[in-house]
Structure formats: C-alpha cells, structure tokens
Scaffold this active site. Sequence first.
Site, short mmCIF file in Angstrom:
data_model
loop_
_atom_site.label_atom_id
_atom_site.label_comp_id
_atom_site.label_asym_id
_atom_site.label_seq_id
_atom_site.Cartn_x
_atom_site.Cartn_y
_atom_site.Cartn_z
N LYS A 115 1.00 29.36 64.94
CA LYS A 115 2.40 29.17 64.36
C LYS A 115 2.28 30.04 62.86
O LYS A 115 1.31 30.23 62.34
CB LYS A 115 2.29 27.80 63.76
CG LYS A 115 3.81 26.98 63.78
CD LYS A 115 4.27 26.87 64.94
CE LYS A 115 5.67 26.24 64.78
NZ LYS A 115 6.02 25.59 66.29
N1 GLU Z 1 8.79 26.88 68.19
C1 GLU Z 1 9.10 26.65 69.41
C2 GLU Z 1 8.08 25.24 69.52
O1 GLU Z 1 7.38 24.69 68.50
C3 GLU Z 1 8.46 27.55 70.48
C4 GLU Z 1 7.40 28.59 70.40
C5 GLU Z 1 7.22 29.55 71.21
O2 GLU Z 1 8.52 29.87 71.94
O3 GLU Z 1 6.43 30.30 71.18
O4 GLU Z 1 7.27 25.12 70.70
#
Ligand code: GLU
Length: 425
Positions: A115
């Site tokens: 993240k």
């Molecule tokens: N931000 C989204 C999540 O928390 C998608 C992450 C992604 O597509 O890599 O799952």
Amino acid sequence: MTTSIDRSAVQAADNVWTMAQQQLDDVAAVVGLSDGIHGFLREPKRVLEVSIPTHMDDGSHRNFKGFRVQHNVSRGPSKGGVRYHPDVTLDEVKALAMWMTWKCAVVNIPFGGAKGGVICDPKSMSMQELENMTRRFTTEISIVIGPEKDIPAPDVYTTPQIMAWIMDTFSMQHGYSIPGVVTGKPISLGGSLGRDKATARGCLFVVDEAMQALGEPIDGARVAIQGFGNAGMYAAELMSERGYTIVAVSDSRGGIANDKGLDVRRVVAHKEETGSVVGFGGADAVTNKELLEYDCDVLVPAALEKVITRENASRIQAKIVAEAANGPTLPEADAILHERGIMVLPDILANAGGVTVSYFEWVQNLQETSWEENEVQDRLHRKMTRAFNETYAQAKRLKVDMRMGAYVVGVNRVAEATKLRGFYP
Ligand code: GLU
C-alpha cells in the site's frame, strides 16, 4: 444536521496497525501457524518513507510526506493502492498493506500485498499541484515499484488520471511505455473495462451470495451505504439496479435517507452538481453516525476505517454488514456483531473485486491484449463467488465468523507459499 464521520468514540481504540496485527494473531492461533511464520507475517517486508518536494501554483514549494509499504511477496509481486488523505499515517499504510496480502490470497490471485499513501488534502489542491506531487512521489518510489515487483492502483481520493501520471512518469524514466506498472488506468492507456465499478460489483456479488445463504429475498431488501466515492457510489447504483432498495447514503459531509428508497441516479447527479449528497431533495438529513444505525437489511460501510465500534455495534440493525471500505470494524465490535447473529462480510472478501480486476488489467497489459467487459465481469463473478463459498465453508467448519473464515483461507495460502519457498538464505 450534517457532520463528518464521528471518530470520537474510537479515540481510545488501538490504531489500525495494532488491529491488523491482532487479527493475524487471532488466526495464527486457530490455524496453528509456527512462531517463525507468524513472526514473519506479522511485520512488513519493506517500508519506504519519502519526502516529496512539490511546486505549488503560487510559486512556492511544499514538502509532502509519502509511504510505500510492501507487506509480503510470497505469492507474487506486491499489489495495492495509493491513498491521498490528510490523516494518512505510516501505521495505517502498514495495516492496509497487510490486508492486501490476505485479500489477494482470499480471491486467489498471484499477488502479495502493498500500500502507498501521501499525507495531503487533495480536495484543496489544483490538478497541476496534484500532478506535480504525483510525479515526484512516483519518482521517489520508483526504486521499489515495477510490473514484476510492486504494482500501485487507486485507493481513497486517487483517480485514473493520477494512475496515468504514475504510468507516464515511470515509463519516461525507463525510456519506453510500461502500462503494467500500475492498474486502474484510463481505458485508453491500457485500463481494463469494468475496473471502475469492480470494487462495488464484487461487493454486490458477495452480498447476493450471503443473502442466498441466509435465505433472505433480494428484491426490496433495504441497504444503507456510508461513503459515496468509487466504492459507495457504484455500490448504490449496482445494488439498486439489482433490485435492492437504497434507503440511506452519505459522504464526508453527511447523509440522506428515505425509507421508501432513494432515486440513486438523481442522487448521483446531485453529487456531481454540488459535490455532496447532502441537500438532495425528497430525503431526510442523517449524520454519518445515524446512517450506521439506520433500519436496514444490509449495511455497507464504504468510507474509512474504525467506524463500527464497541459503542455502536449493539445498535446496528442490519442482518449483513458488507465492508466495502478497508478496516471499518474494530475487533471488539466484530465480537458484538457476531454474538448478535449479524453476518459481517469482511473487507478482505467484500472489497476484493477492485484488486481482482486490477489483476485482470495487469494480465491484459502483460499480454498486450484487452478483454470484453462481459469477460471481465464473468471472471470477477467466478472469483468472488468462489471466495465467498470457501470463506463460508471455513466459517461453518470452524464455527467462527466470516472474518475469521476469510483469514483462515487467506493466511493458510500465504503460509503455505512461505513454507514451500523457505527462508533465504
Ligand atoms: N485500493 C484497492 C484495495 O484496497 C485496490 C487495490 C488494487 O487494485 O491494487 O483493495
């Protein structure tokens, strides 16, 4: 009366990183993880903190702080979004990265978890300032990202345009176009059809499965949704098309409710026009706090973490809570909901549709092809229903709640990959 999401009740609660670690500790005991693997999974693999000097429109320079955390790569390159928000902290990004690891494992896509986040208030920044900040952030994290290494994506307050800047910056630095470095891109740059609504669609698929498992009729089932961004707004649209009645929605400024059902298309138009759902005609004003306790069958928290607490868990009226947001329920609230017979569809299952279609996007980019939208949706449907059924089977077998069921599925997969690879050297 309108207020922003009330977090006062959770001030004393542990932070989300402690919460994420506690969730892992709980599952470690259930599945009997060895101390070595448990200790390894309890910490992020890599943490990068970066400083982001940014040209502002008034000629000044502002220095933002950003993070990229890679929690685990045992099952493949790490994957996860980038969040732009004033409340971003390193601990929050670490928790979100860990949750990505379990999420990718629950839907069984070959990714680990990561993240990113930048502490900023994107609503007060111009497009030019956002572009400048995004390009410098990308440059700073370019040492750890890449299509085979770590692939960012959208999250809270980041958009396809921001993904386009990430893709362009990374590509310019390498001298050729590398669409697979980031997902959630605009379609014309290699984005996947269906990615924009994927989080919401995946959530709808698992809610449908849960309704069926509980023997509840879908037609007319009442839904309250907290948050009206990428997850919440599309959830409202898709669920109302499916036959659910959307009785309450909210955004950071406050909420609206109508027992007879909201006309979602008109609410979306109102939000586009005014920037908020607040003030929509033909509905009563509710606070974000009241929305969570609203009389409904399905509650969809689709905003931020830690909104369902020990304090309000006993007042939630829904039969199903579908976590479109990451980390909306505190562990002590989880226990109360479980005791009350409310089925919580945990974030690592309920919002996994987004990263699943991100995976499809990455596959299309690597293969230099693009799929029709119905192919994306069929594959998403298969992934989500399978993940629901595996989670439900574990929850029943072990007589635990759905969060623990999903953790058992996800953590077991990651632990197995870790064992097979062994610790190097
Ligand atoms: N931000 C989204 C999540 O928390 C998608 C992450 C992604 O597509 O890599 O799952």
